[in-house]
Design an enzyme around this catalytic site. Sequence first.
Site: not given
Length: 284
Positions: A154, A162, A171, A197
């Site tokens: 993770d 973000n 991304d 993620e």
Amino acid sequence: VHHATAVTPLSWRLNSQAHATDAATSDPMASAVGRKHAAKTTGSKNSRTSPVVRVWLTAAVSVTRTVTVTTIPASVSSANCSPQRQVMRAPASATATVAVLRRELSTTMLELAGLARCDPLTGLLNRRSFDQALASELERCVRSGGTCSLLMCDLDHFKAINDLHGHASGDAVLERVAGDLLAGVRAIDTVARVGGEELALLLIDCPKTTAKRVAERLRRQVARDPGDLPAVTISIGIADSSLAGDAEELLAYADRALYAAKRAGRNRVRCATAPPDRPLELAA
């Protein structure tokens, strides 16, 4: 042109009329000459030909036309027989077209199958494909007595990336981490994106001790200087196939090990252990 029709001496008018008719059909400029020639040879209106002979004459002319068309030699120029040659080529052309369409359909179906199996952003396998690979590998381990290891990864504080840098940067970070993980394992191993993620790795014929070394190497690789991209780290939980009897149970062990790595401060690797005589334990 070769005419294959047999005509008796008494029916000389038939042959003349057939030639005049073919000439009128193939050459419009010769139609008037053909009609004049036919009129001379067959006589005026009904003066010399009985109804029976006229019927026979008409049928014979039809036969002569048919034979004339089907006996055109190959040496005749294509301008004179292109319609017939086009008809003869039609079946081969149709077969070739069908073959091309079938190949294109097969290619398209393979592409669609690939798209259905992969994550469009990272190019890794998606969750459904990974679940199938995991179930298949566990069955193989049961048959062969081998061991595989599951790594659940993770990205740490990915939401902050973000929020601070935008989703395009997020991304790009995901793509970079996916590339690092894919480059850090063997071709026989499986790497997938199983969540936003969250990434998963299935290491074939790999016991827990080896899996931990691989996980530490991957963790360090992801944490290196990313250049122009935002920095990121990963937490990894490990569970090997000796702990569980099926895929769902193995995923639960790996998830619990991942949560332990998060609680320990992130950017950590933790392994799940579960001796038969006591509940699940998490090892550093």
